[in-house]
Scaffold this motif. Sequence first.
Motif, PDB file in Angstrom:
ATOM      1  N   UNK A 162      11.781  32.951  44.437  1.00 22.12           N
ATOM      2  CA  UNK A 162      12.334  33.748  45.519  1.00 22.12           C
ATOM      3  C   UNK A 162      13.825  33.797  45.373  1.00 22.12           C
ATOM      4  N   UNK A 163      14.374  34.944  45.667  1.00 23.40           N
ATOM      5  CA  UNK A 163      15.823  35.060  45.713  1.00 23.40           C
ATOM      6  C   UNK A 163      16.319  34.218  46.884  1.00 23.40           C
ATOM      7  N   UNK A 164      17.475  33.536  46.698  1.00 26.37           N
ATOM      8  CA  UNK A 164      17.945  32.673  47.791  1.00 26.37           C
ATOM      9  C   UNK A 164      18.313  33.482  49.030  1.00 26.37           C
ATOM     10  N   UNK A 165      18.625  34.789  48.823  1.00 21.82           N
ATOM     11  CA  UNK A 165      19.010  35.598  50.002  1.00 21.82           C
ATOM     12  C   UNK A 165      17.854  35.803  50.949  1.00 21.82           C
ATOM     13  N   UNK A 166      16.593  35.679  50.431  1.00 21.91           N
ATOM     14  CA  UNK A 166      15.451  35.748  51.337  1.00 21.91           C
ATOM     15  C   UNK A 166      15.437  34.542  52.266  1.00 21.91           C
ATOM     16  N   UNK A 167      15.805  33.362  51.727  1.00 20.58           N
ATOM     17  CA  UNK A 167      15.885  32.166  52.574  1.00 20.58           C
ATOM     18  C   UNK A 167      16.935  32.357  53.654  1.00 20.58           C
ATOM     19  N   UNK A 168      18.088  32.930  53.233  1.00 24.48           N
ATOM     20  CA  UNK A 168      19.159  33.180  54.192  1.00 24.48           C
ATOM     21  C   UNK A 168      18.652  34.099  55.293  1.00 24.48           C
ATOM     22  N   UNK A 169      17.934  35.141  54.874  1.00 20.63           N
ATOM     23  CA  UNK A 169      17.424  36.115  55.852  1.00 20.63           C
ATOM     24  C   UNK A 169      16.433  35.443  56.807  1.00 20.63           C
ATOM     25  N   UNK A 170      15.568  34.555  56.264  1.00 20.49           N
ATOM     26  CA  UNK A 170      14.609  33.865  57.124  1.00 20.49           C
ATOM     27  C   UNK A 170      15.311  33.012  58.167  1.00 20.49           C
ATOM     28  N   UNK A 171      16.369  32.317  57.723  1.00 23.88           N
ATOM     29  CA  UNK A 171      17.105  31.481  58.665  1.00 23.88           C
ATOM     30  C   UNK A 171      17.835  32.349  59.681  1.00 23.88           C
ATOM     31  N   UNK A 172      18.396  33.464  59.193  1.00 20.55           N
ATOM     32  CA  UNK A 172      19.152  34.364  60.069  1.00 20.55           C
ATOM     33  C   UNK A 172      18.248  34.905  61.175  1.00 20.55           C
ATOM     34  N   UNK A 173      16.989  35.185  60.806  1.00 17.93           N
ATOM     35  CA  UNK A 173      16.053  35.767  61.773  1.00 17.93           C
ATOM     36  C   UNK A 173      15.783  34.836  62.949  1.00 17.93           C
ATOM     37  N   UNK A 174      15.917  33.501  62.723  1.00 19.28           N
ATOM     38  CA  UNK A 174      15.603  32.578  63.810  1.00 19.28           C
ATOM     39  C   UNK A 174      16.710  32.511  64.860  1.00 19.28           C
ATOM     40  N   UNK A 175      17.888  33.046  64.540  1.00 23.67           N
ATOM     41  CA  UNK A 175      19.001  33.021  65.487  1.00 23.67           C
ATOM     42  C   UNK A 175      18.884  34.276  66.360  1.00 23.67           C
ATOM     43  N   UNK A 176      18.438  34.076  67.603  1.00 21.77           N
ATOM     44  CA  UNK A 176      18.118  35.240  68.420  1.00 21.77           C
ATOM     45  C   UNK A 176      19.355  36.098  68.693  1.00 21.77           C
ATOM     46  N   UNK A 177      20.470  35.438  69.029  1.00 16.43           N
ATOM     47  CA  UNK A 177      21.690  36.188  69.327  1.00 16.43           C
ATOM     48  C   UNK A 177      22.128  37.046  68.150  1.00 16.43           C
ATOM     49  N   UNK A 178      22.001  36.477  66.943  1.00 17.52           N
ATOM     50  CA  UNK A 178      22.443  37.215  65.759  1.00 17.52           C
ATOM     51  C   UNK A 178      21.572  38.435  65.519  1.00 17.52           C
ATOM     52  N   UNK A 179      20.250  38.298  65.766  1.00 17.34           N
ATOM     53  CA  UNK A 179      19.356  39.428  65.538  1.00 17.34           C
ATOM     54  C   UNK A 179      19.659  40.544  66.535  1.00 17.34           C
ATOM     55  N   UNK A 180      19.826  40.146  67.811  1.00 16.78           N
ATOM     56  CA  UNK A 180      20.161  41.161  68.820  1.00 16.78           C
ATOM     57  C   UNK A 180      21.502  41.796  68.476  1.00 16.78           C
ATOM     58  N   UNK A 181      22.469  40.968  68.076  1.00 16.70           N
ATOM     59  CA  UNK A 181      23.779  41.485  67.695  1.00 16.70           C
ATOM     60  C   UNK A 181      23.681  42.460  66.545  1.00 16.70           C
ATOM     61  N   UNK A 182      22.871  42.099  65.533  1.00 20.07           N
ATOM     62  CA  UNK A 182      22.701  42.984  64.391  1.00 20.07           C
ATOM     63  C   UNK A 182      22.093  44.308  64.808  1.00 20.07           C
ATOM     64  N   UNK A 183      21.070  44.232  65.680  1.00 19.14           N
ATOM     65  CA  UNK A 183      20.425  45.460  66.146  1.00 19.14           C
ATOM     66  C   UNK A 183      21.432  46.331  66.894  1.00 19.14           C
ATOM     67  N   UNK A 184      22.259  45.687  67.734  1.00 20.68           N
ATOM     68  CA  UNK A 184      23.230  46.483  68.490  1.00 20.68           C
ATOM     69  C   UNK A 184      24.264  47.108  67.563  1.00 20.68           C
ATOM     70  N   UNK A 185      24.694  46.349  66.550  1.00 29.22           N
ATOM     71  CA  UNK A 185      25.701  46.889  65.639  1.00 29.22           C
ATOM     72  C   UNK A 185      25.146  48.104  64.893  1.00 29.22           C
ATOM     73  N   UNK A 186      23.870  48.009  64.468  1.00 30.14           N
ATOM     74  CA  UNK A 186      23.251  49.157  63.803  1.00 30.14           C
ATOM     75  C   UNK A 186      23.176  50.333  64.773  1.00 30.14           C
ATOM     76  N   UNK A 187      22.777  50.030  66.031  1.00 28.87           N
ATOM     77  CA  UNK A 187      22.659  51.095  67.021  1.00 28.87           C
ATOM     78  C   UNK A 187      24.001  51.787  67.243  1.00 28.87           C
ATOM     79  N   UNK A 188      25.070  50.995  67.424  1.00 29.68           N
ATOM     80  CA  UNK A 188      26.357  51.622  67.757  1.00 29.68           C
ATOM     81  C   UNK A 188      26.901  52.367  66.540  1.00 29.68           C
ATOM     82  N   UNK A 189      26.617  51.833  65.332  1.00 31.53           N
ATOM     83  CA  UNK A 189      27.064  52.544  64.133  1.00 31.53           C
ATOM     84  C   UNK A 189      26.365  53.890  64.011  1.00 31.53           C
ATOM     85  N   UNK A 190      25.032  53.892  64.253  1.00 29.89           N
ATOM     86  CA  UNK A 190      24.311  55.158  64.208  1.00 29.89           C
ATOM     87  C   UNK A 190      24.800  56.092  65.305  1.00 29.89           C
TER      88      UNK A 190
END
Lengths: 335, 314
Positions: free
Chosen positions: B14-42
Amino acid sequence: MLTYTIRRLILAVPTLLFIALVIFLLLELAPGDPMAEMPLTIPPEVKEKMREALGLGQPWYIRFYLWLYQFFVVEPQYWIDGLFGTNFADGAQRIISFQSRSPVFNTIAERIPQTLWVVGMSYVVGVIIALPIGIISAVRQYSWFDNFGTFISMVGFSVPTFFTGVLLIVIFSVNLGWFPSIYDTTLKVEDWPSFVKQLKQMAMPVFVLALYNAAQISRFMRASMLDNLGQDYVRTARAKGMTEKVVVLKHVLRNSLIPVVTVIALGVPQVFGGAIITEQVFKVNGLGQLLIIAIHGNDVPMVMTLTFIFAVLIVVFNLIADILYGVLDPRIRYD
Amino acid sequence: MTETTQTQEAIPVRNQWWDVWDQFKTHRGAVIGGAFLIFITLFVLLGPYLWQVDAQKLDIRNKDMRPFYVGLISDVKWSWSRPLGTDHLGRDIMANLIQGGQISMAVGWTAMILSLFLGTLIGVLAGFFKRLDGILMRFTDLVLSLPLLPILLVMMLLFRDPLRAAFGPETGIFILIVSGIGITSWMHTARIVRGDILAIKEREFVLAARSIGTPPRRMITRHLLPNVMSPIMVSATLGLASAIITESALSFLGLGFPSDFPTWGKILFDSVDRMASFPERVIWPGLCISLTVLSVNYIGDGLRDALDPRIRGL
């Protein structure tokens, strides 16, 4: 420790000289001319004389030297004269503002109290609320209090102070009418009602800045407490049978405060810089507003002096933070 | 021993970035933040195609309209064709928010990339070449003790007119603000990168690379830079957040873009005088700035956890 302090003090001199030079040269590039506002009917030779009267005729290195001389020699002399009634200065030329034609330091002295009251108070309030929040957050890690505190501090340093300020004005002074939206500097505190009035007008600017400061300091406090709570000496203290209160407040807190105190010292000059925006929002006529007005008015001596004072604050508080760290933590020895 | 090799074989590579992504997904604030950033960019990128109202069109007859949520509960001038109302010249606020957002985000991203580039360059040079270390780090300390906001304000004032004359009003100010923010915010990245480079330089793989005669340029690009990617990414998020805030603060102090060229901070600044009667003109741009910065900060928080191998393993 003493030799370290002396070495740092000596090193601070070239640093400050370099900063003064950078600011001076930056302002030297200014296309703005203090004579631009003068009527066009003034003949050119008179204009040239006026420029020389403002001290603009000489090459830049002479003016830089003169400014340094005025800042470090003449102005302190006037200050001592004012304090003790002596006559060291003997009518020497002071740093004169282009806009008001009065000594720069007189204007600054008029503005300092407002800035100190609002900014100083907000920093004190910020520290006072940040420390307990950081301690409780660390002791109850991942509790609802900790999560809530994390969220509030995230909001605290994400939301810019000009938006919090404007929001508070809309809510508390426009809709509810509790606090005035403009800071009234002419108000003199003489009796109880005027004291209440002063408190009211300080409430919102202090709250805005305090929230911002508390957000950062409480994070540091929490991280530092968590670092220490995992240490062996905490386990020893618990094993000795100390109550949790003693362990946290006597053992852990004292050690955790060491880095936090230096962070607090380092934050002081930043607070002065950040207050520029808050003063603008609440129309507090402090140092920050003075700087903005001077920048818009091409008032080079005023901008130069104010910016340099901010730089001095940064250098001095960096020094204080380093020395405090050495004094408080016996493991740190610089020599 | 054989057991471990067997289990290792069982796990697909596995690429190590998949591990990073798995860990990132568990941080609820970061996921919501990411979703909002994508939304505002669009929102700011696709907004002009969906909401085809000219942000700069003056429409004096329809000035000072209130947003729909005020119109629905009280008797004021409002219309569905101007859902967030109009300003004192009849310009549509929604269209202005979209256009202002484009500029604010563009300034934020470009300034962040510039400051990262400068910070990484100085950090790598100082960490890798011993001769440059002392002088570059002294220089960093000096810049750190400059009062940055006042100097930024002075720079805005001094170079505004020459750059405007050289590149036109909009591009000139854009270049000025981006380079101003960029050259006053690279110092922390430089310090972090230098520290990491110094630590990595002592590792065996660098020694191995040097022993086969790798030239410094390839040493940096192949071996050192990939290993300092994590701190650079974290300081990228912090840099983006602070660049957006600094730009809007400059606009708020009246030293940013000209007023026919809206950014979120500029819209807020222009509306402060009449916020008693029209609070929505202050609140919407303010919310845009705050939520964007908040989500970027949460992403940074999540990234820091996800990129920290000590936490990721758990």
